[in-house]
Scaffold this motif. Sequence first.
Motif, PDB file in Angstrom:
ATOM      1  N   GLN A 117       5.986   8.008   5.347  1.00 55.31           N
ATOM      2  CA  GLN A 117       6.319   9.192   4.902  1.00 55.31           C
ATOM      3  C   GLN A 117       7.434   9.086   3.804  1.00 55.31           C
ATOM      4  OE1 GLN A 117       7.276  12.203   7.916  1.00 55.31           O
ATOM      5  NE2 GLN A 117       4.813  12.286   8.579  1.00 55.31           N
ATOM      6  N   PRO A 118       7.675   9.753   2.953  1.00 48.43           N
ATOM      7  CA  PRO A 118       8.784   9.704   1.999  1.00 48.43           C
ATOM      8  C   PRO A 118      10.170  10.179   2.844  1.00 48.43           C
ATOM      9  CG  PRO A 118       7.041  10.612   0.837  1.00 48.43           C
ATOM     10  CD  PRO A 118       6.571  10.642   2.225  1.00 48.43           C
ATOM     11  N   ALA A 171      -4.170  -7.603 -10.822  1.00 49.44           N
ATOM     12  CA  ALA A 171      -2.589  -7.690 -10.978  1.00 49.44           C
ATOM     13  C   ALA A 171      -1.869  -7.015 -10.020  1.00 49.44           C
ATOM     14  CB  ALA A 171      -1.981  -7.494 -12.255  1.00 49.44           C
ATOM     15  N   PRO A 172      -0.928  -7.402  -9.471  1.00 47.60           N
ATOM     16  CA  PRO A 172      -0.165  -6.713  -8.396  1.00 47.60           C
ATOM     17  C   PRO A 172       0.968  -5.669  -9.249  1.00 47.60           C
ATOM     18  CG  PRO A 172       0.775  -9.051  -8.569  1.00 47.60           C
ATOM     19  CD  PRO A 172      -0.527  -8.882  -9.569  1.00 47.60           C
ATOM     20  N   SER A 173       1.564  -4.746  -8.768  1.00 49.34           N
ATOM     21  CA  SER A 173       2.120  -3.837  -9.379  1.00 49.34           C
ATOM     22  C   SER A 173       3.769  -3.578  -8.729  1.00 49.34           C
ATOM     23  CB  SER A 173       1.408  -2.624  -9.607  1.00 49.34           C
ATOM     24  OG  SER A 173       0.194  -2.708 -10.274  1.00 49.34           O
ATOM     25  N   VAL A 174       4.568  -3.048  -9.369  1.00 48.24           N
ATOM     26  CA  VAL A 174       5.743  -2.542  -8.567  1.00 48.24           C
ATOM     27  C   VAL A 174       5.778  -1.193  -8.875  1.00 48.24           C
ATOM     28  CG1 VAL A 174       8.110  -2.586  -8.731  1.00 48.24           C
ATOM     29  CG2 VAL A 174       6.909  -4.789  -9.334  1.00 48.24           C
ATOM     30  N   LEU A 175       6.067  -0.532  -7.689  1.00 52.71           N
ATOM     31  CA  LEU A 175       6.180   1.007  -7.672  1.00 52.71           C
ATOM     32  C   LEU A 175       7.214   1.450  -6.884  1.00 52.71           C
ATOM     33  CD1 LEU A 175       2.277   1.764  -6.625  1.00 52.71           C
ATOM     34  CD2 LEU A 175       3.562   2.376  -8.742  1.00 52.71           C
ATOM     35  N   PRO A 176       7.876   2.512  -7.322  1.00 51.47           N
ATOM     36  CA  PRO A 176       8.957   3.034  -6.807  1.00 51.47           C
ATOM     37  C   PRO A 176       8.857   3.639  -5.603  1.00 51.47           C
ATOM     38  CG  PRO A 176       8.387   4.767  -8.551  1.00 51.47           C
ATOM     39  CD  PRO A 176       7.598   3.339  -8.213  1.00 51.47           C
ATOM     40  N   ARG A 229      14.094   5.726  -1.251  1.00 48.10           N
ATOM     41  CA  ARG A 229      14.568   6.340  -2.714  1.00 48.10           C
ATOM     42  C   ARG A 229      15.292   5.381  -3.166  1.00 48.10           C
ATOM     43  NH1 ARG A 229      13.424  10.376  -5.435  1.00 48.10           N
ATOM     44  NH2 ARG A 229      12.345  11.773  -3.904  1.00 48.10           N
ATOM     45  N   GLY A 230      15.258   4.926  -4.636  1.00 44.96           N
ATOM     46  CA  GLY A 230      16.179   4.031  -5.397  1.00 44.96           C
ATOM     47  C   GLY A 230      15.518   2.640  -5.164  1.00 44.96           C
TER      48      GLY A 230
END
Length: 185
Positions: free
Chosen positions: A89-90, A40-45, A117-118
């Motif tokens: 990179q973040p 299953a695909p996932s949603v990540l922040p 972010r967000g």
Amino acid sequence: MDIWTQQSVEYVSAAGEAWLASASEFPRGMRALWEARPWAPSVLPCGRAFDVISMPSLFGRRVLDELWASGPGCGPVAGYRGRTLLFVQPGAAPRLRRLLAWEEWARDVPPLLCHGRGDAVTVPPLQRMVHGPDSPGQGSGRWIVAPDEREPWLPGASVVLWACVRAAREPGVGVPAEPVVVTGG
């Protein structure tokens, strides 16, 4: 034998899974979800472990070629709904957005979606098994370069910017010209 009768499996390594889970506020919960549903695909922040730059697939392929040709290579990369998702990179997404806002760069590079972010992104399944057209996980994207390390190398904004500029300036590549409207007579 056609593609539907062949079985192929794409895996994210255990170290890559740990890295992806670290993006979540609840890493143990993500790993439990993936254990139950690895297809299953996932949603990540975005913003904690990575940011994501989303670009049209063909342009994304050219950017990846530039990243590998210029030496640094790339970290994880996914394909999802006709887009290439480059994990960076973040903090790189807002910086790249500002760099691309300069008129000099914006006219050559196709519109990019910079997720930081967000924001959250849908990532492909950890494991993709292809058995037939009705297999779970079909249409949920795929890993082009699967995460395979606990701390993968991720390009920064300036590395991605230059790869985008070089890819856009290849002959026959770039943003389509505005249509010419002829009026009067």
